[in-house]
Design an enzyme around this catalytic site. Sequence first.
Site, PDB file in Angstrom:
ATOM      1  N   TYR A 291      -2.763  -7.205  16.947  1.00  0.00           N
ATOM      2  CA  TYR A 291      -3.151  -6.500  15.732  1.00  0.00           C
ATOM      3  C   TYR A 291      -4.327  -5.564  16.006  1.00  0.00           C
ATOM      4  O   TYR A 291      -4.288  -4.371  15.683  1.00  0.00           O
ATOM      5  CB  TYR A 291      -3.533  -7.499  14.635  1.00  0.00           C
ATOM      6  CG  TYR A 291      -3.990  -6.835  13.349  1.00  0.00           C
ATOM      7  CD1 TYR A 291      -3.068  -6.465  12.376  1.00  0.00           C
ATOM      8  CD2 TYR A 291      -5.344  -6.576  13.106  1.00  0.00           C
ATOM      9  CE1 TYR A 291      -3.477  -5.841  11.205  1.00  0.00           C
ATOM     10  CE2 TYR A 291      -5.761  -5.965  11.938  1.00  0.00           C
ATOM     11  CZ  TYR A 291      -4.825  -5.594  10.987  1.00  0.00           C
ATOM     12  OH  TYR A 291      -5.241  -4.972   9.838  1.00  0.00           O
TER      13      TYR A 291
ATOM     14  N   LYS B  52      -4.418  -1.382  15.875  1.00  0.00           N
ATOM     15  CA  LYS B  52      -5.238  -0.630  14.919  1.00  0.00           C
ATOM     16  C   LYS B  52      -6.244   0.266  15.643  1.00  0.00           C
ATOM     17  O   LYS B  52      -6.500   1.396  15.208  1.00  0.00           O
ATOM     18  CB  LYS B  52      -5.970  -1.595  13.980  1.00  0.00           C
ATOM     19  CG  LYS B  52      -5.040  -2.367  13.052  1.00  0.00           C
ATOM     20  CD  LYS B  52      -4.123  -1.436  12.252  1.00  0.00           C
ATOM     21  CE  LYS B  52      -3.219  -2.202  11.301  1.00  0.00           C
ATOM     22  NZ  LYS B  52      -2.284  -1.305  10.577  1.00  0.00           N
TER      23      LYS B  52
ATOM     24  N   SER C 121      -7.313  -0.177   9.800  1.00  0.00           N
ATOM     25  CA  SER C 121      -8.185  -1.196   9.217  1.00  0.00           C
ATOM     26  C   SER C 121      -9.379  -1.459  10.112  1.00  0.00           C
ATOM     27  O   SER C 121      -9.450  -0.960  11.242  1.00  0.00           O
ATOM     28  CB  SER C 121      -7.413  -2.510   8.998  1.00  0.00           C
ATOM     29  OG  SER C 121      -7.373  -3.274  10.180  1.00  0.00           O
TER      30      SER C 121
ATOM     31  N   ILE D 177       0.830  -1.205   0.000  1.00  0.00           N
ATOM     32  CA  ILE D 177       0.000   0.000   0.000  1.00  0.00           C
ATOM     33  C   ILE D 177       0.863   1.254   0.000  1.00  0.00           C
ATOM     34  O   ILE D 177       0.563   2.233  -0.692  1.00  0.00           O
ATOM     35  CB  ILE D 177      -0.949  -0.003   1.219  1.00  0.00           C
ATOM     36  CG1 ILE D 177      -1.931  -1.172   1.128  1.00  0.00           C
ATOM     37  CG2 ILE D 177      -1.711   1.318   1.307  1.00  0.00           C
ATOM     38  CD1 ILE D 177      -2.831  -1.309   2.335  1.00  0.00           C
TER      39      ILE D 177
ATOM     40  N   ASP E 190      14.679   2.751   9.365  1.00  0.00           N
ATOM     41  CA  ASP E 190      14.073   1.678  10.140  1.00  0.00           C
ATOM     42  C   ASP E 190      13.063   2.304  11.101  1.00  0.00           C
ATOM     43  O   ASP E 190      13.448   3.051  12.013  1.00  0.00           O
ATOM     44  CB  ASP E 190      15.159   0.918  10.908  1.00  0.00           C
ATOM     45  CG  ASP E 190      14.611  -0.307  11.637  1.00  0.00           C
ATOM     46  OD1 ASP E 190      13.389  -0.370  11.877  1.00  0.00           O
ATOM     47  OD2 ASP E 190      15.420  -1.197  11.972  1.00  0.00           O
TER      48      ASP E 190
ATOM     49  N   THR F 121      -1.933  -6.900  -2.041  1.00  0.00           N
ATOM     50  CA  THR F 121      -0.516  -6.549  -1.999  1.00  0.00           C
ATOM     51  C   THR F 121       0.315  -7.707  -2.545  1.00  0.00           C
ATOM     52  O   THR F 121      -0.197  -8.804  -2.775  1.00  0.00           O
ATOM     53  CB  THR F 121      -0.070  -6.251  -0.558  1.00  0.00           C
ATOM     54  OG1 THR F 121      -0.198  -7.450   0.219  1.00  0.00           O
ATOM     55  CG2 THR F 121      -0.920  -5.150   0.066  1.00  0.00           C
TER      56      THR F 121
END
Length: 310
Positions: A161, A165, A149, A17, A62, A196
Amino acid sequence: MSLSGWICVVTGASRGIGKGIALQLSEAGATVYITGRQEKTLKETATQVNERGGKCVPVICDSTRDDDIENLFERIKQEQRGRLDLLVNNAYAGVQAIFENQDKKFWESDPSMWDTMNNAGLRSHYICSVYASRMMVARGQGLIVNISSMGGLRYLFNVPYGVGKAACDRMAVDMAMELRSRGVASVSLWPGPVKTELITQMVLADDAPEEADSEYKDIFANGETTEFSGLCIVNLAKDKNLMSLSGKILMTCDLARRYGIQDIDGRGIVDFTTLKFLLTQVPYVSWLSSFVPSFIRMPRFLLPLLSNHF
């Protein structure tokens, strides 16, 4: 060339993305600083940008190293005389770990999963936003976009996760509260499923690993291209009513409708909030979807109510 003269930063832009966003911003005339850890893939993105006539500055950075981030923004400050118009917080390092641990509960995974999901992600987004905001506030304008997301609203993939988010969404909303009076907008953007390079390899390819869930294949088969989020951001950036959207969580399907745009391959974007689509996901009543008009959508205020645990 609607963004001609703009100075933009897209983190994690060597592929996926982030790469798609960089390509669209450069096509719109912006000078785009792109970051990533691998020089080879960064240069490949820069080459594609240049082939389209855009301007790109690849910077090895990084996102888990605070010094790298600080040096990035100091370089932009020096080279662009303090100008920064747009920051896209996209860097993320957890996709591979999601597939490697998809059948494990949080207590069955190594605790380092938290850092894998949220260091090059939530934490770096905040640090980048601090340095970017200092430049934007000084000029009285700018836009910060967090790539997030649906995992911020409902359980998706794993515990770290979803927490990450949800925090990205909250961060965008709270930053908007403090930035509004300074002329700077902050939003969180939810792309739909995106095809992706890694998703194509791990889920959609004929030789994808056997553990790739068939449900994922159905979801991503009609997914957005990696450039559609970038197309949405270009239109968002030039929106004359941008400040009215600041502090909101935006979905790419909503922006597609707002700006009357399609994906770069000419396909329409799947609206996952229409009643028609939602019915297709419910066993035994999916047949009703063929009789429901596509313009009937779930009111946005119902989305948080569906996950309300109070």
